[in-house]
Design a protein around this motif. Structure first.
Motif, mmCIF file in Angstrom:
data_model
loop_
_atom_site.group_PDB
_atom_site.id
_atom_site.type_symbol
_atom_site.label_atom_id
_atom_site.label_comp_id
_atom_site.label_asym_id
_atom_site.label_seq_id
_atom_site.Cartn_x
_atom_site.Cartn_y
_atom_site.Cartn_z
ATOM 1 N N ASN A 71 -25.239 -16.893 -71.272
ATOM 2 C CA ASN A 71 -24.135 -17.085 -70.347
ATOM 3 C C ASN A 71 -22.845 -17.111 -71.152
ATOM 4 O O ASN A 71 -22.783 -17.742 -72.208
ATOM 5 N N PRO A 72 -21.795 -16.458 -70.665
ATOM 6 C CA PRO A 72 -20.519 -16.528 -71.369
ATOM 7 C C PRO A 72 -19.914 -17.932 -71.254
ATOM 8 O O PRO A 72 -20.320 -18.734 -70.401
ATOM 9 N N VAL A 73 -18.944 -18.203 -72.119
ATOM 10 C CA VAL A 73 -18.186 -19.450 -72.030
ATOM 11 C C VAL A 73 -17.332 -19.405 -70.753
ATOM 12 O O VAL A 73 -16.708 -18.392 -70.449
ATOM 13 N N ARG A 74 -17.320 -20.490 -69.997
ATOM 14 C CA ARG A 74 -16.525 -20.572 -68.775
ATOM 15 C C ARG A 74 -15.165 -21.191 -69.123
ATOM 16 O O ARG A 74 -15.117 -22.265 -69.728
ATOM 17 N N ILE A 75 -14.095 -20.518 -68.714
ATOM 18 C CA ILE A 75 -12.740 -20.969 -69.036
ATOM 19 C C ILE A 75 -11.987 -21.201 -67.727
ATOM 20 O O ILE A 75 -11.881 -20.287 -66.902
ATOM 21 N N VAL A 76 -11.482 -22.413 -67.536
ATOM 22 C CA VAL A 76 -10.733 -22.744 -66.327
ATOM 23 C C VAL A 76 -9.298 -23.096 -66.711
ATOM 24 O O VAL A 76 -9.078 -24.010 -67.514
ATOM 25 N N LEU A 90 -18.772 -27.342 -64.371
ATOM 26 C CA LEU A 90 -18.930 -28.338 -65.442
ATOM 27 C C LEU A 90 -20.393 -28.654 -65.735
ATOM 28 O O LEU A 90 -20.682 -29.522 -66.555
ATOM 29 N N ASN A 91 -21.322 -27.944 -65.067
ATOM 30 C CA ASN A 91 -22.737 -28.232 -65.313
ATOM 31 C C ASN A 91 -23.163 -27.761 -66.707
ATOM 32 O O ASN A 91 -22.370 -27.202 -67.462
ATOM 33 N N LYS A 92 -24.413 -28.001 -67.030
ATOM 34 C CA LYS A 92 -24.902 -27.737 -68.394
ATOM 35 C C LYS A 92 -25.403 -26.302 -68.592
ATOM 36 O O LYS A 92 -25.944 -25.979 -69.650
ATOM 37 N N GLU A 93 -25.227 -25.443 -67.581
ATOM 38 C CA GLU A 93 -25.781 -24.083 -67.688
ATOM 39 C C GLU A 93 -25.062 -23.244 -68.741
ATOM 40 O O GLU A 93 -25.625 -22.282 -69.263
ATOM 41 N N ALA A 94 -23.816 -23.585 -69.049
ATOM 42 C CA ALA A 94 -23.049 -22.842 -70.043
ATOM 43 C C ALA A 94 -21.945 -23.748 -70.582
ATOM 44 O O ALA A 94 -21.614 -24.774 -69.978
ATOM 45 N N LYS A 95 -21.370 -23.364 -71.693
ATOM 46 C CA LYS A 95 -20.233 -24.105 -72.269
ATOM 47 C C LYS A 95 -19.003 -23.887 -71.385
ATOM 48 O O LYS A 95 -18.809 -22.805 -70.834
ATOM 49 N N THR A 96 -18.183 -24.925 -71.243
ATOM 50 C CA THR A 96 -16.965 -24.817 -70.445
ATOM 51 C C THR A 96 -15.757 -25.289 -71.236
ATOM 52 O O THR A 96 -15.815 -26.320 -71.919
ATOM 53 N N ILE A 97 -14.672 -24.511 -71.149
ATOM 54 C CA ILE A 97 -13.385 -24.888 -71.734
ATOM 55 C C ILE A 97 -12.385 -25.052 -70.599
ATOM 56 O O ILE A 97 -12.241 -24.160 -69.767
ATOM 57 N N ILE A 98 -11.702 -26.185 -70.553
ATOM 58 C CA ILE A 98 -10.617 -26.401 -69.594
ATOM 59 C C ILE A 98 -9.302 -26.254 -70.354
ATOM 60 O O ILE A 98 -9.075 -26.958 -71.344
ATOM 61 N N ALA A 99 -8.458 -25.343 -69.891
ATOM 62 C CA ALA A 99 -7.139 -25.158 -70.513
ATOM 63 C C ALA A 99 -6.098 -25.876 -69.668
ATOM 64 O O ALA A 99 -5.938 -25.576 -68.485
ATOM 65 N N THR A 100 -5.422 -26.848 -70.278
ATOM 66 C CA THR A 100 -4.392 -27.595 -69.561
ATOM 67 C C THR A 100 -3.134 -27.661 -70.423
ATOM 68 O O THR A 100 -3.068 -27.072 -71.502
ATOM 69 N N THR A 101 -2.131 -28.380 -69.941
ATOM 70 C CA THR A 101 -0.856 -28.431 -70.663
ATOM 71 C C THR A 101 -0.843 -29.576 -71.671
ATOM 72 O O THR A 101 -1.722 -30.438 -71.680
ATOM 73 N N GLU A 102 0.205 -29.585 -72.484
ATOM 74 C CA GLU A 102 0.396 -30.663 -73.457
ATOM 75 C C GLU A 102 1.015 -31.897 -72.804
ATOM 76 O O GLU A 102 1.113 -32.949 -73.438
ATOM 77 N N ASP A 103 1.444 -31.767 -71.543
ATOM 78 C CA ASP A 103 2.008 -32.921 -70.832
ATOM 79 C C ASP A 103 0.959 -34.026 -70.753
ATOM 80 O O ASP A 103 -0.234 -33.756 -70.614
ATOM 81 N N SER A 104 1.419 -35.277 -70.819
ATOM 82 C CA SER A 104 0.473 -36.379 -70.897
ATOM 83 C C SER A 104 0.891 -37.553 -70.009
ATOM 84 O O SER A 104 2.071 -37.818 -69.827
ATOM 85 N N ASN A 105 -0.107 -38.200 -69.434
ATOM 86 C CA ASN A 105 0.071 -39.502 -68.792
ATOM 87 C C ASN A 105 -1.270 -40.231 -68.872
ATOM 88 O O ASN A 105 -2.287 -39.647 -69.254
ATOM 89 N N GLU A 106 -1.264 -41.495 -68.518
ATOM 90 C CA GLU A 106 -2.464 -42.316 -68.695
ATOM 91 C C GLU A 106 -3.661 -41.777 -67.908
ATOM 92 O O GLU A 106 -4.778 -41.694 -68.419
ATOM 93 N N GLU A 107 -3.405 -41.361 -66.664
ATOM 94 C CA GLU A 107 -4.487 -40.848 -65.821
ATOM 95 C C GLU A 107 -5.094 -39.568 -66.402
ATOM 96 O O GLU A 107 -6.315 -39.392 -66.425
#
Length: 220
Positions: A71-76, A90-107
């Motif tokens: 399975n290819p890597v899943r990129i969101v 997000l299941n275990k069938e394949a590796k997943t990468i989440i791309a988000t911003t550098e912005d940050s908060n506690e949540e």
């Protein structure tokens, strides 16, 4: 020039360029087309979608219509980190990468920690929205040399605008959906002139099921 993955943009759409009806009924592809898409998936290193696709369709983004030993890597691409923790991607069938911003908060930091505990990799690049050019560089460095882009109109626009797409593969179903608010293949603000727009070169076309497949190279 900075190295980036080879990106194939694939879409199934109605003859009038819609990805779904105004009520989000997206039953476009025939079984033959689904198999075609899974054959492409089996031959790339990564599959990329935007968070809108995850929230609307809850896809698995794996190869399951054909036999495959990988399975290819899943990129969101998820600028605001809205991904539900029970999303199938997000299941275990394949590796997943989440791309988000550098912005940050506690949540956000708490959610990133939970995702990382789930063995999901989180990549940060850009402020306000994900820097797609930088993301492509990062993915290439991680060994992802080819990507199947299965995005909706927003992510597709960002990728085309930044000149990151190399190939386009389109299944056109013999259907007319209409609807000015129905999602289209490429949304965003759009190019202002024909001179600015993305130019394509037709490489191949063939009948598939009731529809037709068009394959293009993007002129650079």
């Amino acid at each position: 020039m900075t190295k980036k993955p080879y990106v194939i943009s694939n879409v199934g759409m109605s003859l009038d360029g819609k990805l779904a009806t105004v009520n989000n009924d997206s039953r476009i592809s025939c079984e033959e087309d689904l198999i075609r898409v899974h054959k492409i998936r089996a031959n790339v290193d990564g599959i990329m979608v935007g968070i809108g696709t995850v929230l609307k369709d809850d896809p698995r983004l794996t190869v399951h219509k054909i036999k495959s030993d990988k399975n290819p890597v899943r990129i969101v691409v998820d600028s605001k980190l809205r991904i539900p923790l029970n999303a199938r991607v997000l299941n275990k069938e394949a590796k997943t990468i989440i791309a988000t911003t550098e912005d940050s908060n506690e949540e956000k930091e708490k959610k990133i920690k939970i995702l990382e505990d789930m063995e999901v990799e989180v990549v940060r690049c850009g402020r306000g929205k994900v820097d797609l050019k930088k993301l492509m560089e990062i993915l290439y460095e991680k060994g992802i040399k080819s990507i199947l882009l299965e995005g909706g109109g927003t992510l597709n626009w960002g990728m085309f605008k930044e000149g990151l797409v190399d190939e386009v593969s389109v299944y056109i179903a013999p259907k007319i959906f209409g609807g000015k608010d129905a999602p289209t293949y490429v949304d965003g603000e759009g190019f202002k002139t024909v001179d600015e727009c993305v130019k394509l070169e037709l490489k191949n076309f063939y009948k598939l099921g009731e529809g037709i497949v068009l394959e293009f190279k993007v002129k650079k």
